[in-house]
Design an enzyme around this catalytic site. Structure first.
Site, PDB file in Angstrom:
ATOM      1  N   LYS A 171      14.995 -13.580 -10.688  1.00 40.68           N
ATOM      2  CA  LYS A 171      13.772 -13.308 -10.136  1.00 40.68           C
ATOM      3  C   LYS A 171      12.885 -13.032 -11.148  1.00 40.68           C
ATOM      4  O   LYS A 171      11.670 -13.437 -11.074  1.00 40.68           O
ATOM      5  CB  LYS A 171      14.011 -12.146  -9.134  1.00 40.68           C
ATOM      6  N   LYS A 239       4.317  -4.699 -13.182  1.00 43.25           N
ATOM      7  CA  LYS A 239       5.488  -3.985 -13.215  1.00 43.25           C
ATOM      8  C   LYS A 239       6.660  -5.331 -13.558  1.00 43.25           C
ATOM      9  O   LYS A 239       7.548  -5.354 -14.346  1.00 43.25           O
ATOM     10  CB  LYS A 239       6.120  -3.664 -11.796  1.00 43.25           C
TER      11      LYS A 239
HETATM   12  P1  NAD Z   1       5.088  -2.277  -0.741  1.00 42.03           P
HETATM   13  O1  NAD Z   1       4.672  -1.092  -1.607  1.00 42.03           O
HETATM   14  O2  NAD Z   1       4.182  -2.836   0.206  1.00 42.03           O
HETATM   15  O3  NAD Z   1       6.535  -1.602   0.289  1.00 42.03           O
HETATM   16  C1  NAD Z   1       7.299  -0.568  -0.248  1.00 42.03           C
HETATM   17  C2  NAD Z   1       7.591   0.432   0.688  1.00 42.03           C
HETATM   18  O4  NAD Z   1       8.428   1.275   0.185  1.00 42.03           O
HETATM   19  C3  NAD Z   1       6.348   0.960   1.027  1.00 42.03           C
HETATM   20  O5  NAD Z   1       6.318   1.085   2.639  1.00 42.03           O
HETATM   21  C4  NAD Z   1       6.656   2.443   0.665  1.00 42.03           C
HETATM   22  O6  NAD Z   1       6.076   3.552   1.641  1.00 42.03           O
HETATM   23  C5  NAD Z   1       7.978   2.573   0.604  1.00 42.03           C
HETATM   24  N1  NAD Z   1       8.481   3.501  -0.477  1.00 42.03           N
HETATM   25  C6  NAD Z   1       8.096   3.748  -1.630  1.00 42.03           C
HETATM   26  N2  NAD Z   1       9.020   4.695  -2.292  1.00 42.03           N
HETATM   27  C7  NAD Z   1       9.635   5.083  -1.517  1.00 42.03           C
HETATM   28  C8  NAD Z   1      10.679   6.127  -1.304  1.00 42.03           C
HETATM   29  N3  NAD Z   1      11.196   6.592  -2.417  1.00 42.03           N
HETATM   30  N4  NAD Z   1      11.616   6.420  -0.168  1.00 42.03           N
HETATM   31  C9  NAD Z   1      11.165   5.630   0.862  1.00 42.03           C
HETATM   32  N5  NAD Z   1      10.172   4.515   1.129  1.00 42.03           N
HETATM   33  C10 NAD Z   1       9.524   4.195  -0.055  1.00 42.03           C
HETATM   34  O7  NAD Z   1       5.699  -3.152  -1.484  1.00 42.03           O
HETATM   35  P2  NAD Z   1       6.462  -4.833  -1.163  1.00 42.03           P
HETATM   36  O8  NAD Z   1       5.223  -5.539  -1.495  1.00 42.03           O
HETATM   37  O9  NAD Z   1       6.738  -4.980  -0.035  1.00 42.03           O
HETATM   38  O10 NAD Z   1       7.219  -5.047  -2.363  1.00 42.03           O
HETATM   39  C11 NAD Z   1       8.804  -4.316  -2.400  1.00 42.03           C
HETATM   40  C12 NAD Z   1       9.453  -5.165  -3.477  1.00 42.03           C
HETATM   41  O11 NAD Z   1       9.535  -6.565  -3.247  1.00 42.03           O
HETATM   42  C13 NAD Z   1       8.891  -4.976  -4.615  1.00 42.03           C
HETATM   43  O12 NAD Z   1       9.859  -4.602  -5.760  1.00 42.03           O
HETATM   44  C14 NAD Z   1       8.139  -6.028  -5.238  1.00 42.03           C
HETATM   45  O13 NAD Z   1       7.982  -6.307  -6.444  1.00 42.03           O
HETATM   46  C15 NAD Z   1       9.046  -7.265  -4.367  1.00 42.03           C
HETATM   47  N6  NAD Z   1       8.540  -8.462  -3.749  1.00 42.03           N
HETATM   48  C16 NAD Z   1       7.121  -8.463  -3.332  1.00 42.03           C
HETATM   49  C17 NAD Z   1       6.810  -9.528  -2.937  1.00 42.03           C
HETATM   50  C18 NAD Z   1       5.310  -9.785  -2.440  1.00 42.03           C
HETATM   51  O14 NAD Z   1       4.823 -10.698  -2.149  1.00 42.03           O
HETATM   52  N7  NAD Z   1       4.694  -8.815  -1.828  1.00 42.03           N
HETATM   53  C19 NAD Z   1       7.409 -10.691  -3.044  1.00 42.03           C
HETATM   54  C20 NAD Z   1       8.607 -10.643  -3.462  1.00 42.03           C
HETATM   55  C21 NAD Z   1       9.067  -9.674  -4.234  1.00 42.03           C
END
Ligand code: NAD
Length: 295
Positions: A171, A239
């Site tokens: 990834k 990140k």
């Molecule tokens: P996001 O910030 O929208 O979602 C993360 C969620 O986790 C939020 O709802 C937040 O409130 C919650 N959170 C954060 N800290 C927390 C804690 N300590 N306890 C409980 N809940 C907590 O991020 P995202 O875009 O959904 O991405 C999530 C992961 O997936 C990341 O690692 C990102 O790099 C990866 N990712 C994102 C995408 C994309 O297109 N958005 C694609 C592939 C991978």
């Protein structure tokens, strides 16, 4: 029907969790922002007050959290997954994290009889919604096989990558490529536009030529319209490039260009655009070039 726990229902997690629930499994969810889980709760998911409580109610737990340190805290911290999980529980981390963090958590998990696997995803929020993600899994293969049917609800390109951490490495490599291309594209398009050719003409020419990329195909709906609604936030992109360059430092792999790319994303964060889409990194270059790439 399995009892599935899901922690972190943000841009990605909410869609992945919904698809698991639609597949007929019972879902228990937690997010530090309860409002993020409202839709899932209205669809019949149960709420738990902590990661610990999610794990206690589940035979398999998923996390989709922003940064490696968030995952480590939710897994091993006070009120975390490992405090609630019964021996025999499986835990898949769907976040983009690094192999060292994964190994540390997995070590702690093993002490509790919990098997942890890394399972980061690619395909964006659209892929998460449609269930067409690529899921890159590292870790114990029999556990992977046992829960493959649940992973298949999240993505239609589920891939076993090898030992623990191998999914994370795949990834990180993928995102370094995509995010570096984003920076190159911003330089290419600013020089093209400043040379007098409209963005849509550049786009059509490149689409039909060897420079075509998936990253560029996002331009008509994104950069060309000045639309930087996430999706995938620039903070998370910064990140991910950082995870790649840190891996390079640790392994003594020279990564000159990747480190320059990282600076561009840091510039974007310092401009206040961290919560915008990763594509807002092009604005850094637009400012430097004194030209905007808009139709
Ligand atoms: P996001 O910030 O929208 O979602 C993360 C969620 O986790 C939020 O709802 C937040 O409130 C919650 N959170 C954060 N800290 C927390 C804690 N300590 N306890 C409980 N809940 C907590 O991020 P995202 O875009 O959904 O991405 C999530 C992961 O997936 C990341 O690692 C990102 O790099 C990866 N990712 C994102 C995408 C994309 O297109 N958005 C694609 C592939 C991978």
């Amino acid at each position: 029907m399995m009892k599935v726990g899901f922690i972190g229902v943000g841009y990605m997690g909410r869609h992945m969790a919904r698809n698991v629930a639609k597949g007929g499994h019972h879902l228990t969810v937690f997010d530090m922002r309860k409002e993020a889980a409202e839709e899932l709760l209205s669809l019949g998911a149960s709420w738990a007050d902590s990661p610990q409580a999610v794990a206690a109610a589940s035979e398999v737990v998923f996390t989709s959290l922003p940064r490696p340190q968030d995952v480590e805290e939710v897994a091993t911290g006070e009120g975390g997954i490992l405090q609630g999980a019964a021996s025999g529980t499986a835990y898949f981390d769907l976040s983009t994290t690094d192999p060292d963090t994964i190994r540390r958590i997995s070590e702690a998990a093993r002490g509790k009889g919990v098997t942890m696997l890394d399972a980061p995803v690619s395909g964006g929020t659209a892929g998460a919604e449609k269930g067409t993600l690529c899921v890159m899994v590292g870790g114990d293969e029999p556990t992977y096989q046992r829960y493959k049917a649940v992973l298949d609800l999240i993505g239609d390109k589920v891939m076993y990558c090898g030992d623990l951490g191998a999914g994370a490495v795949c990834k990180i490599v993928n995102n370094l490529i995509g995010l570096s291309v984003g920076v190159v594209l911003s330089e290419a398009f600013t020089v093209g536009v400043k040379a007098g050719v409209p963005p849509e003409t550049l786009f059509e020419a490149v689409s039909k030529s060897s420079g075509n990329t998936q990253a560029m195909q996002g331009f008509p709906a994104g950069l060309f319209k000045g639309n930087f609604e996430p999706g995938f936030q620039l903070d998370l992109a910064a990140k991910d490039v950082g995870l790649a360059t840190e891996m390079g430092r640790r392994l003594r792999v020279p990564m000159d260009l990747s480190n320059l790319v990282q600076q561009r994303y840091i510039d974007g964060q310092n401009s206040g655009w961290g919560r915008m889409a990763a594509g807002a990194v092009a604005r850094v270059q637009e400012k430097r070039a004194g030209v905007e790439v808009r139709t």
